[in-house]
Scaffold this motif. Structure first.
Motif: not given
Length: 410
Positions: A7, A11, A75-76, A79, A115-116, A119, A139, A181, A185
């Motif tokens: 992941n 990310c 969260r995915k 993303l 996105y950030s 991630c 990250l 992703t 992910v």
């Protein structure tokens, strides 16, 4: 390979490309707007400011919204939404036929962002405590390196292939991040069925409100410091070099030096945070960053400035992971996405505020004063952090786990 590492790799790539996509427009924006029909210098400057700033202002508004959605739906999905949406929007910028279409797409880019935030929340919640500092430190290099290297990438592609190809290439890279992703992910997320709390209920559930606000302000000040030199660095290098040859290249390298330093130092400082405590790293990094800004006002050539910007990047590398580690530590798991969303909003406002601050201070007082004022901001923030964070008994473990567990049921 452990899931958290896989992941992290995906990310990192996605956040790096997102950072490039958000910032690569900076050096080519005036040229592109002129190409789209703005024929007066005043119009180009005004429209460039609007087109650059609108993305970060709108992003600051929508980051907490997408953070809330990440806590609710996972969260995915966030993303996938952000990477595919930005791939399409940024790619379409290359087809813009007038400046108003470009500004509209920049505004839409700010809406789609997130996105950030997703991630950071994914890595914070899916990585075990033993490796969280290293993971968040690694990250943090992605977005900041992408943001700082973006202007150089955009300028190089625009000069070599054409201005529109900067947008096409960034859109293609974002689409690759989307595919990565989808394929790689993995997230263990159980969607809750409880009523979605409003902002007041969320804030009441935060155990350490004053500490949380301090961390948001610190992230804002760091972003201001990173971007306060953006409006003036090309002019400053022209002044200290005494000639106009290769100024754009030297400015790009100088601005990117901080990003390179972050890539080198942030994972190591993240590990150090795991060992000695993020509260110690954040205080030391703030003071070091504030001190390094001062001699930048006295450099005699571009190479000295590059070296000092690299040193500043080493110091700043300890701040972003430390802020994220502390937010994770003091925030109940059910609220993590929202708190990271608010923190990202502070960062976006800092990017916009830094660019405005640098330009206004340079215009009213002088370019060298930009470095002095930024140094004062960092040092004052360091003093505040010393009393509110460094000496905070909560961060020594006293009573934190009990408070967090109590609000975990929220």
């Amino acid at each position: 390979m452990p899931i958290w590492k896989r992941n992290l790799i995906v990310c990192w790539f996605g956040m790096f490309v997102t950072g490039v996509g958000m910032s690569q427009i900076a050096p080519i924006l005036p040229l592109f707007i002129k190409e789209l029909g703005a024929d007066h210098a005043e119009s180009v400057a005004q429209l460039s400011g609007i087109a650059f700033g609108v993305t970060f202002i709108i992003s600051a508004i929508f980051s907490p919204i997408w953070g809330k959605a990440a806590d609710k739906y996972g969260r995915k999905p966030m993303l996938l939404r952000a990477s595919l949406g930005m791939a399409l929007v940024v790619g379409c910028m290359g087809f813009a036929h007038n400046v108003y279409v470009l500004i509209g797409l920049r505004l839409l880019q700010g809406v789609i962002t997130g996105y950030s935030t997703a991630c950071t929340t994914l890595i914070a919640t899916q990585t075990d405590q033993e490796h969280s500092g290293f993971a968040l430190g690694t990250l943090s290099t992605a977005n900041i390196a992408g943001s700082l290297l973006g202007p150089t990438v955009g300028g190089f592609i625009g000069e070599s292939l054409g201005l529109r190809y900067s947008f096409f290439l960034t859109g293609a890279l974002l689409f690759i991040a989307f595919l990565a992703t989808v394929l790689f992910v993995k997230e263990n997320f159980v969607r809750g069925h409880q009523k979605t709390p409003n902002f007041k209920e969320v804030w009441n559930a935060v155990p350490e409100k004053e500490l949380t606000v301090t961390l948001f302000v610190t992230f804002f000040v760091l972003s201001v410091a990173l971007y306060s030199v953006e409006p003036i660095i090309t002019v400053y290098i022209t002044q200290i070099s005494g000639h106009a040859g290769h100024v754009a290249l030297l400015a790009g390298i100088t601005f990117s030096a901080s990003g390179l330093a972050n890539i080198v130092a942030a994972p190591k400082l993240g590990k150090l945070s795991d060992k000695i405590g993020a509260h110690k790293v954040i205080f030391t990094a703030l003071i070091a960053a504030g001190i390094v800004f001062i001699p930048q006002a006295f450099v005699k050539n571009a190479w000295q400035l590059m070296g000092l910007r690299f040193l500043f990047g080493l110091a700043a590398a300890g701040l972003i992971p430390s802020v994220n580690i502390l937010i994770k530590k003091i925030t109940p798991g059910a609220l993590t996405g929202r708190m990271f969303g608010f923190n990202m909003s502070a960062g976006y406002l800092g990017v916009f505020g830094g660019a405005v601050l640098g330009g206004q201070v340079a215009a009213w007082f002088g370019i060298r004063d930009v470095f002095f004022i930024t140094s004062v901001l960092l040092l004052l923030n360091g003093v505040w952090v010393y009393f509110r964070v460094y000496r905070n008994p909560i961060l020594q473990g006293a009573g934190l786990s009990q408070k967090t567990n109590e609000t975990e049921r929220f």
